[in-house]
Design a protein around this motif. Structure first.
Motif, short mmCIF file in Angstrom:
data_model
loop_
_atom_site.label_atom_id
_atom_site.label_comp_id
_atom_site.label_asym_id
_atom_site.label_seq_id
_atom_site.Cartn_x
_atom_site.Cartn_y
_atom_site.Cartn_z
N ILE A 35 -41.40 43.30 52.86
CA ILE A 35 -40.62 42.45 53.75
C ILE A 35 -39.20 42.25 53.26
CG2 ILE A 35 -41.54 40.36 52.63
CD1 ILE A 35 -40.51 40.78 56.33
N MET A 36 -39.01 41.99 51.97
CA MET A 36 -37.65 41.78 51.46
C MET A 36 -36.87 43.09 51.40
SD MET A 36 -37.51 38.61 51.31
CE MET A 36 -35.81 38.59 50.76
N VAL A 37 -37.57 44.19 51.16
CA VAL A 37 -36.91 45.50 51.16
C VAL A 37 -36.33 45.80 52.53
CG1 VAL A 37 -37.26 47.98 50.88
CG2 VAL A 37 -38.35 46.39 49.30
N ILE A 38 -37.13 45.57 53.58
CA ILE A 38 -36.66 45.80 54.95
C ILE A 38 -35.48 44.89 55.28
CG2 ILE A 38 -37.27 45.53 57.38
CD1 ILE A 38 -38.47 48.00 56.35
N PHE A 39 -35.58 43.62 54.91
CA PHE A 39 -34.47 42.68 55.14
C PHE A 39 -33.19 43.21 54.51
CE2 PHE A 39 -36.84 38.83 56.54
CZ PHE A 39 -35.89 38.33 57.40
N ASN A 40 -33.28 43.59 53.25
CA ASN A 40 -32.08 44.03 52.53
C ASN A 40 -31.51 45.32 53.10
OD1 ASN A 40 -32.05 41.87 50.71
ND2 ASN A 40 -33.51 42.87 49.35
N PHE A 66 -35.48 52.32 58.60
CA PHE A 66 -36.94 52.23 58.55
C PHE A 66 -37.51 53.45 57.82
CE2 PHE A 66 -41.14 53.20 60.25
CZ PHE A 66 -41.79 51.97 60.10
N THR A 67 -36.97 54.63 58.10
CA THR A 67 -37.42 55.85 57.43
C THR A 67 -37.18 55.77 55.94
OG1 THR A 67 -36.96 57.14 59.43
CG2 THR A 67 -37.22 58.36 57.36
N HIS A 68 -36.01 55.25 55.56
CA HIS A 68 -35.70 55.07 54.14
C HIS A 68 -36.72 54.14 53.49
CE1 HIS A 68 -32.58 53.59 50.95
NE2 HIS A 68 -33.65 54.12 50.41
N ALA A 69 -36.98 53.02 54.12
CA ALA A 69 -37.95 52.06 53.59
C ALA A 69 -39.34 52.66 53.52
CB ALA A 69 -37.95 50.79 54.43
N TYR A 70 -39.69 53.43 54.55
CA TYR A 70 -41.02 54.04 54.61
C TYR A 70 -41.27 54.93 53.40
CZ TYR A 70 -44.57 57.42 56.13
OH TYR A 70 -45.66 58.24 56.18
N PRO A 110 -49.58 53.46 56.38
CA PRO A 110 -48.55 52.52 55.93
C PRO A 110 -47.55 52.12 57.01
CG PRO A 110 -48.78 54.35 54.38
CD PRO A 110 -49.50 54.74 55.64
N VAL A 111 -47.62 52.74 58.19
CA VAL A 111 -46.59 52.51 59.22
C VAL A 111 -46.65 51.09 59.78
CG1 VAL A 111 -45.88 53.13 61.57
CG2 VAL A 111 -46.28 54.92 59.86
N LEU A 112 -47.82 50.64 60.22
CA LEU A 112 -47.92 49.34 60.89
C LEU A 112 -47.45 48.18 60.02
CD1 LEU A 112 -48.65 47.80 63.44
CD2 LEU A 112 -51.01 47.67 62.63
N PRO A 113 -47.84 48.09 58.74
CA PRO A 113 -47.29 47.01 57.91
C PRO A 113 -45.77 47.00 57.86
CG PRO A 113 -49.17 48.00 56.81
CD PRO A 113 -48.87 48.86 58.00
N LEU A 114 -45.16 48.19 57.78
CA LEU A 114 -43.70 48.25 57.76
C LEU A 114 -43.10 47.88 59.11
CD1 LEU A 114 -42.91 51.44 55.65
CD2 LEU A 114 -42.26 49.09 55.11
N ALA A 212 -47.30 55.76 67.01
CA ALA A 212 -46.03 56.14 67.65
C ALA A 212 -45.53 55.03 68.55
CB ALA A 212 -46.22 57.43 68.45
N ALA A 213 -46.45 54.37 69.28
CA ALA A 213 -46.07 53.27 70.17
C ALA A 213 -45.51 52.10 69.37
CB ALA A 213 -47.27 52.82 70.99
N CYS A 214 -46.09 51.82 68.20
CA CYS A 214 -45.59 50.74 67.35
C CYS A 214 -44.15 51.01 66.91
CB CYS A 214 -46.49 50.56 66.13
SG CYS A 214 -48.14 49.92 66.50
N ILE A 215 -43.87 52.26 66.56
CA ILE A 215 -42.51 52.61 66.15
C ILE A 215 -41.55 52.50 67.33
CG2 ILE A 215 -41.05 54.50 65.31
CD1 ILE A 215 -43.45 55.47 63.69
#
Length: 232
Positions: A35-40, A66-70, A110-114, A212-215
């Motif tokens: 969560i904090m990684v995505i925020f930053n 998002f791809t970077h964080a993933y 790991p996609v949905l949590p991100l 894919a729909a979530c993304i």
């Protein structure tokens, strides 16, 4: 661990419940640590001054970050999932679609949590940044940890005696409170397990399409909300 639990569950009439527990725990930790990684990355990275003047859509910026964080956050999850699937297949029957599903699952679970982290970040920055909610993000993450930990402990408290056999029975019987709630939050996991256990191409395709729909939902929200949060 997955091998031992799967072998015990097969003897008790189950199959993927042990793997489900491992994946759900990984999903919880994925949210907590990401969560904090995505925020930053979305709002406080040093490259924003260079990226924002470029003729790119907000959704493209969100997709890139998002791809970077993933990839940055999911390497350890890839390893855990890969090892977990090896343990599962050693204990269970190896079938072609199931193996293909497990390979896809290594990269898509790991996609949905991100996505949850990204959606949370976009909404908070777009609508609540002036309320100084960001100062309380650490507190909110800590509170989420307590809630998840409480649910996990509660799943043991439901049993007459705390031991591995009773816990396996709670998983097999479908009355484990932690798993039941996590299956609703991380709803792609049950789809994945149906494809894995049933050797089902249909559920494998549904699993892929739902991810894919979530993304797509994340990118739609990013296109609508990202710049609003950046410029507040």
């Amino acid at each position: 661990i997955v091998y031992i639990m799967t072998a015990a569950l097969i003897e008790a009439g189950g199959m993927t419940e042990g793997l489900n527990l491992v994946i759900q725990l990984m999903s919880v930790f994925g949210v907590i640590f990401s969560i904090m990684v995505i925020f930053n990355l979305l709002y406080f990275s040093s490259d924003l001054d260079h990226l924002l003047p470029l003729p790119v859509k907000p959704a493209e910026l969100v997709a890139a970050k998002f791809t970077h964080a993933y990839f940055a956050e999911s390497v350890m999850e890839f390893m855990v999932l890969f090892c977990g699937f090896i343990g599962y297949f050693v204990a269970a029957q190896i079938r072609p679609v199931s193996v293909m599903t497990s390979i896809i699952g290594v990269f898509l679970l790991p996609v949905l949590p991100l996505v949850y982290c990204g959606v949370f970040s976009l909404i908070v920055m777009a609508f609540f940044s002036k309320a100084k909610l960001l100062k309380n993000v650490d507190f909110m993450v800590g509170l989420a940890v307590l809630v998840f930990a409480g649910l996990f402990v509660w799943s043991f408290a439901q049993m007459d005696a705390v031991n591995i056999n009773n816990y396996i029975d709670s998983l097999r019987n479908g009355d484990n409170i932690f798993i039941n709630i996590m299956n609703k939050i991380f709803f792609t996991v049950p789809l994945f397990l149906k494809a894995l256990q049933g050797n089902s191409i249909l559920y494998m395709l549904i699993f892929i399409l739902v991810n894919a729909a979530c993304i797509v939902v994340l990118l739609i929200l990013g296109n609508a909300l990202y710049l609003r949060g950046v410029y507040l």
